[in-house]
Write an enzyme that holds these catalytic residues in place. Structure first.
Site, mmCIF file in Angstrom:
data_model
loop_
_atom_site.group_PDB
_atom_site.id
_atom_site.type_symbol
_atom_site.label_atom_id
_atom_site.label_comp_id
_atom_site.label_asym_id
_atom_site.label_seq_id
_atom_site.Cartn_x
_atom_site.Cartn_y
_atom_site.Cartn_z
ATOM 1 N N GLY A 180 0.804 -1.233 0.000
ATOM 2 C CA GLY A 180 0.000 0.000 0.000
ATOM 3 C C GLY A 180 0.823 1.262 0.000
ATOM 4 N N THR A 191 -4.641 0.285 -6.343
ATOM 5 C CA THR A 191 -4.519 -0.393 -7.646
ATOM 6 C C THR A 191 -4.794 -1.899 -7.546
ATOM 7 O OG1 THR A 191 -2.146 -0.631 -7.261
ATOM 8 C CG2 THR A 191 -2.860 1.291 -8.514
ATOM 9 N N ARG A 295 46.132 22.627 18.561
ATOM 10 C CA ARG A 295 44.872 23.018 19.219
ATOM 11 C C ARG A 295 43.837 21.900 19.068
ATOM 12 N NH1 ARG A 295 45.428 25.694 14.536
ATOM 13 N NH2 ARG A 295 43.779 25.624 12.961
ATOM 14 N N GLY A 304 40.500 23.074 6.761
ATOM 15 C CA GLY A 304 40.725 22.697 5.357
ATOM 16 C C GLY A 304 40.162 23.676 4.353
ATOM 17 N N ASP A 503 5.692 20.338 -14.743
ATOM 18 C CA ASP A 503 4.935 19.339 -15.518
ATOM 19 C C ASP A 503 5.372 19.295 -16.980
ATOM 20 O OD1 ASP A 503 3.207 17.227 -15.788
ATOM 21 O OD2 ASP A 503 1.426 18.451 -16.089
ATOM 22 N N LYS A 505 6.453 17.728 -20.372
ATOM 23 C CA LYS A 505 6.251 16.500 -21.154
ATOM 24 C C LYS A 505 5.780 16.931 -22.537
ATOM 25 C CE LYS A 505 1.702 15.983 -18.934
ATOM 26 N NZ LYS A 505 0.840 15.099 -18.142
ATOM 27 N N ASN A 508 2.529 18.873 -23.046
ATOM 28 C CA ASN A 508 2.412 20.277 -22.617
ATOM 29 C C ASN A 508 3.276 21.228 -23.454
ATOM 30 O OD1 ASN A 508 0.519 19.691 -20.711
ATOM 31 N ND2 ASN A 508 1.945 19.608 -19.000
ATOM 32 N N ASP A 521 -0.200 24.911 -20.134
ATOM 33 C CA ASP A 521 -0.694 24.223 -18.927
ATOM 34 C C ASP A 521 0.212 24.472 -17.722
ATOM 35 O OD1 ASP A 521 -1.920 22.711 -17.006
ATOM 36 O OD2 ASP A 521 -2.263 20.986 -18.293
ATOM 37 N N THR A 540 4.052 14.307 -13.690
ATOM 38 C CA THR A 540 3.636 13.092 -14.392
ATOM 39 C C THR A 540 4.628 12.005 -14.011
ATOM 40 O OG1 THR A 540 2.681 14.399 -16.165
ATOM 41 C CG2 THR A 540 3.276 12.123 -16.706
#
Length: 690
Positions: A180, A191, A295, A304, A503, A505, A508, A521, A540
């Site tokens: 789950g 699903t 020290r 460093g 988004d 892809k 878009n 979008d 996505t």
């Protein structure tokens, strides 16, 4: 007992057996790759065939075209906004449920055995173990039902369950298994169905508690690192944004009592800040070879720092006086990060002339009413609503008789309220109205009525890049370069304003009549400012960056990850990370880009750029280093590319769409008429400010 020779002979036989087995595996993998390529080729041919027969039967097959659209287009996912103010997170009290050492051990082992949860930090796993609460189910009970909305993840301690999908048995599970887990990433439907075969004992945690743990761990650590960095004189002149990036790239290293952290005379390129424990600094005395104590250093001290400036011969020893934890940064990371966004702000986009033009445009569109528009055709359909091509009656006429057209995005208020996307829509409106870039679709005006919100936008009639990619299968190097460059320009503009897109892809990206690609979008876009992060799960599945999946907080570097994924998809026809369901896709993403075998069609330079964009650590991604987007523009893959011509619009695009008029929608798929929906009962909050 055999002789040594017998044992050697037996070992030789085993080695030969293993070699033969490896050769067989290689053969089978090659066969699998060939079959994958054949499937991809056949799928591309099928898509081409569908697109070729579409124009001749445009009206007859509207419904089947819509089916095809839904089958192949990818839906973006957005989790609900974070429940807490991030500044209050460190004060939130997490629940604690006592457990036996055996139960704790079982939960921890189950988490470390899970493909997704094993990627969490040990401190986060410990908190999850503490926060899990007990749940019991009797035989033949339903724990998870396919299609229901879920928010819990479970670890099974005792009993047995059966997992089914669409009434088909997938497997049975016993103790020590996690199930789950997708529900703890964002609000989603289950699903599969999980039913008990015996009485079962489980441990559970909900999404809100899980995300609080994930966010809090990162924020507390980041704040601690920032405090350390601010105390170092070398860093005191740096901006918050650069310090934030340095904090992200610093790594924790651990040393045991007496261990040398730095040895005198050795070369080194790392700088250390002590976050826990004490060290002794000594120097070898050349006269008697005895180390002289100089020290002691403790928490918050550093050493460093000269290595960051190029002086790499160590002048002293630094030895752990007890168990020590240091925050470490190397010279390369430091050099790449010291700089920032100031030199890529793209101020040239908005000069005084352009500003006057936009102000006059706004004044004109303010006078238009919804009734001034008539629908010509549908350009797109999605879960949100529709995009229609509209003409403006009498108001906007060109010198010729051609009608001036626009794209009208029509959003269902019911869908927005049901999916709690109000903030995303307000953000989309705000960002798009202020975005004045040739690589971003313009938003001119918004309207509303009882049922819908309307966004009046620039009409780009060249079609979606997704459609062209579907019909062609994949793009050549030069074609991909042009569209990637369009996105780089859009990102440079947005990021200079502190806006993350989230988004990217092919779906878009839309082509104008010239063939130039524009971002459209902006539902997931958000103004986060500089050096800041956001936590909402957005994007996505195939395109989300690892830090989004692991709830570490993300910034503009997540956009550069998605740029690498876009390049790969345009060059091959499919994204590099893809699984049969979102959770499997996320697990493949978390394995990293180096686990992906690049096909031969991706050139060496293209592969190099993709890998530099898709680095696991966001602070190491190209585009997010000190030169910003210039690092991408100067990459070998873009050598010789005419960036100036692209910005001015004089560069010839690789694909010039056939657009005969301002009402020509032939570059878009066909869609059926809209079915009417009733408005939601509660529209409060929408009757204002849209």
């Amino acid at each position: 007992m055999g002789t040594l020779r017998d044992l050697q002979y037996a070992l030789q036989e085993k080695i030969e057996e293993l070699r033969q087995r490896d050769a067989l595996i290689d053969e089978l993998e090659l066969e699998l790759d060939q079959k994958d390529e054949l499937i991809q080729k056949l799928q591309n041919e099928l898509d081409k065939y569908r697109s070729v027969i579409k124009p001749a039967t445009q009206q007859v097959h509207k419904a089947s075209a819509l089916q095809e659209q839904h089958r192949t287009k990818r839906q973006a996912i957005s989790g609900e906004p974070t429940a807490f103010d991030i500044h209050e997170l460190s004060h939130v009290t997490l629940p604690f449920y006592p457990k036996s050492p055996q139960s704790k051990g079982l939960i921890k082992e189950a988490i470390l055995d899970n493909d997704f949860m094993k990627n969490l930090e040990l401190s986060q796993i410990q908190e999850i173990v503490d926060c899990m609460y007990p749940v019991e189910y009797a035989t033949d009970s339903c724990i998870i039902k396919e299609g229901d909305v879920g928010s819990l993840v479970y670890v099974m301690e005792d009993g047995k369950v059966e997992v089914t999908k669409e009434s088909m048995k997938l497997c049975t599970m016993g103790p020590g298994k996690v199930f789950g887990e997708l529900a703890i990433l964002y609000n989603c439907t289950r699903t599969a169905t999980v039913k008990t075969l015996t009485n079962v004992k489980l441990w559970a945690i909900d999404r809100q508690c899980f995300q609080t743990i994930m966010m809090r761990t990162g924020l507390i650590k980041h704040a601690e690192y920032m405090e350390f960095l601010k105390s170092v004189p070398t860093f005191q002149g740096l901006s918050e944004e650069i310090l934030s990036k340095l904090a992200d790239v610093m790594e924790e290293t651990h040393y045991g009592d007496g261990e040398y952290i730095i040895r005198q005379g050795a070369r080194g390129d790392t700088f250390f800040i002590i976050s826990k424990g004490k060290v002794n600094v000594t120097r070898e005395d050349s006269s008697n070879d005895m180390p002289v104590y100089l020290r002691g250093l403790g928490k918050g001290d550093w050493f460093g720092e000269k290595a960051l400036q190029g002086e790499d011969i160590r002048t002293a020893n630094v030895i752990a006086a007890e168990a020590v934890t240091c925050l470490v940064i190397d010279r390369d990371s430091f050099k790449h990060l010291i700089g920032g966004l100031e030199d890529v702000s793209n101020k040239g986009y908005e000069d005084a002339g352009a500003k006057a033009k936009y102000e006059a445009e706004n004044a004109f569109f303010c006078n238009l009413k919804l009734v001034d528009f008539n629908i010509i055709d549908t350009l797109g359909v999605g879960g949100f609503g529709r995009v229609e091509l509209v003409g403006c009656l009498n108001k906007v006429q060109l010198k010729s008789d051609e009608i001036k057209t626009f794209a009208m995005k029509i959003l269902k208020k019911r869908h927005i309220v049901d999916t709690r996307q109000q903030e995303h829509i307000r953000s989309e409106k705000q960002i798009m109205q202020e975005a004045h870039s040739d690589f971003i679709v313009r938003l001119y005006r918004t309207f509303k009525d009882a049922k819908y919100l309307y966004m009046l936008m620039e009409a780009c009639l060249g079609g979606e890049l997704w459609t062209i990619l579907r019909d062609r299968g994949s793009f050549e190097d030069s074609t991909t370069r042009f569209y990637t460059a369009c996105v780089v320009e859009a990102f440079a503009y947005l990021h200079s304003k502190g806006i993350i897109y989230r988004d990217l892809k092919p779906e878009n990206l839309i082509l104008d009549h010239r063939g130039y690609a524009k971002l459209v979008d902006f539902g997931f876009a958000k103004k986060i400012g500089f050096g800041k992060k956001t936590w909402t799960f957005c994007g996505t599945p195939e395109y989300v960056a690892p830090e989004i999946i692991l709830n570490k907080g993300h910034d503009i570097s997540a956009d550069y990850w998605s740029l690498g994924i876009l390049m790969y998809e345009l060059l091959t026809g499919s994204p590099p990370f893809s699984g049969p369901d979102p959770m499997k896709t996320y697990n493949i993403i978390l394995r990293g880009i180096d686990m992906i075998e690049f096909p031969k069609k991706i050139t060496k330079n293209a592969a190099n750029l993709i890998k530099k964009l898709c680095r696991d650590n966001p602070s190491e991604r190209l585009g997010n280093l000190k030169n910003g987007v210039k690092d991408i523009q100067k990459h070998k893959w873009f050598e010789g590319f005419n960036w100036e011509g692209l910005r001015k619009g004089t560069l010839t695009p690789p694909i010039i769409p056939d657009v005969s008029s301002s009402t020509d929608t032939s570059n878009f798929d066909s869609f059926p008429e809209d079915s009417d929906d009733p408005p939601p009962d509660d529209m409060s909050g929408w009757d204002t400010d849209f």
